[in-house]
Design an enzyme around this catalytic site. Structure first.
Site, PDB file in Angstrom:
ATOM      1  N   CYS A  70       5.545 -12.271 -26.004  1.00  0.00           N
ATOM      2  CA  CYS A  70       5.600 -13.440 -25.128  1.00  0.00           C
ATOM      3  C   CYS A  70       6.201 -13.014 -23.801  1.00  0.00           C
ATOM      4  CB  CYS A  70       6.450 -14.532 -25.777  1.00  0.00           C
ATOM      5  SG  CYS A  70       6.780 -15.959 -24.721  1.00  0.00           S
ATOM      6  N   CYS A 177      -0.108 -13.947 -19.422  1.00  0.00           N
ATOM      7  CA  CYS A 177       0.417 -14.687 -20.575  1.00  0.00           C
ATOM      8  C   CYS A 177      -0.343 -14.188 -21.790  1.00  0.00           C
ATOM      9  CB  CYS A 177       0.220 -16.194 -20.393  1.00  0.00           C
ATOM     10  SG  CYS A 177       0.587 -17.183 -21.861  1.00  0.00           S
TER      11      CYS A 177
END
Length: 261
Positions: A70, A177
């Site tokens: 992440c 992302c």
């Protein structure tokens, strides 16, 4: 070999699939946080606390390395995770692939969450690694959330909106992302302009997994025949992959899930 990966949701699937490709014999521990997701809107302190709990749940299974799958958690929580778990368990963060993207020339677009777009963190990476290259930061409203829920209509709308903000002369897109890597083909189709050279996409999953293997002194062995076991933790509890994970090829690689001990 046992590799752990953590995220609030299924953004870790891209790196998980990369582990499967490079070391199919590795056991996997996937630690998600459905009770606390999404992490993006949380304060840095709150996010760090959630990430630490998820990391410690994974660490209890004694992995040889922990991959933070992440970008947002890497920005805010990586120092705390490393201070807590290293040197016993190497912790590898996920950083947008701005350096290799800029090395190919430009112009470059960085697709990222609205919270990351324009942030000091991302601007610092651009300054450090993309000097002399035209870089455009593109906020992708709602895309991570749409991918997390495998909402096809919302994914198409979010990709189209971000593509409309991407200049026509862009040659390279950085997927800033981890969720975006799950819909890379859709992003490519939306941004590719007729008559232009093939668009280059840069994700982080492959490089992150390669770094994890280096940290533990292991080599890629993609020819390994045995498939390692998969353990899924949901906010620390034994569980299974969320159903939306199976909408993606990366999730379907992991359908044979063994229960957590």
């Amino acid at each position: 070999m046992k590799i752990a990966l953590m995220d609030s949701g299924i953004g870790l699937l891209a790196a998980t699939a990369a582990v499967r490709r490079l070391r199919p014999d590795a056991d996997l521990v996937l630690s998600l946080d459905p009770d606390g997701m999404p992490w993006g809107p949380r304060t840095p302190q709150d996010l760090t606390a959630r990430a630490l709990a998820v990391a410690e749940a994974a660490a209890a299974h004694r992995p040889e390395a922990l991959i933070v799958g992440c970008n947002t958690a890497t920005v805010h929580a990586l120092p705390t995770l490393r201070a807590t778990l290293e040197p016993g368990i190497p912790v590898i963060g996920t950083v947008p692939a701005i350096k290799p993207a800029a090395a190919g020339g430009g112009p470059v677009a960085i697709w990222a969450t609205p919270a990351t777009t324009g942030s000091p963190y991302q601007r610092g990476l651009i300054e450090d690694f993309a000097g002399g290259v035209t870089v455009v930061e593109v906020p992708c409203w709602g895309l991570a959330e749409a991918v997390e829920h495998a909402d096809e209509t919302a994914i198409d709308a979010a990709v189209a909106a971000a593509a409309a903000l991407t200049p026509a002369d862009v040659t390279t897109v950085v997927l800033g992302c981890t969720h975006y890597e799950l819909v890379a083909d859709r992003i490519r189709a939306a941004v590719q302009r007729p008559g232009r050279p093939p668009l280059v996409l840069h994700g982080s999953a492959g490089a992150v997994v390669a770094q994890a293997l280096r940290r533990i002194g292991a080599r890629p062995e993609p020819e390994s025949a045995a498939l390692g076991a998969v353990t899924v933790l949901l906010s620390g509890r034994p569980g299974a992959l969320p159903p939306p994970a199976l909408a993606y090829a990366e999730g379907r690689l992991l359908q044979a899930v063994s229960p957590a001990p």
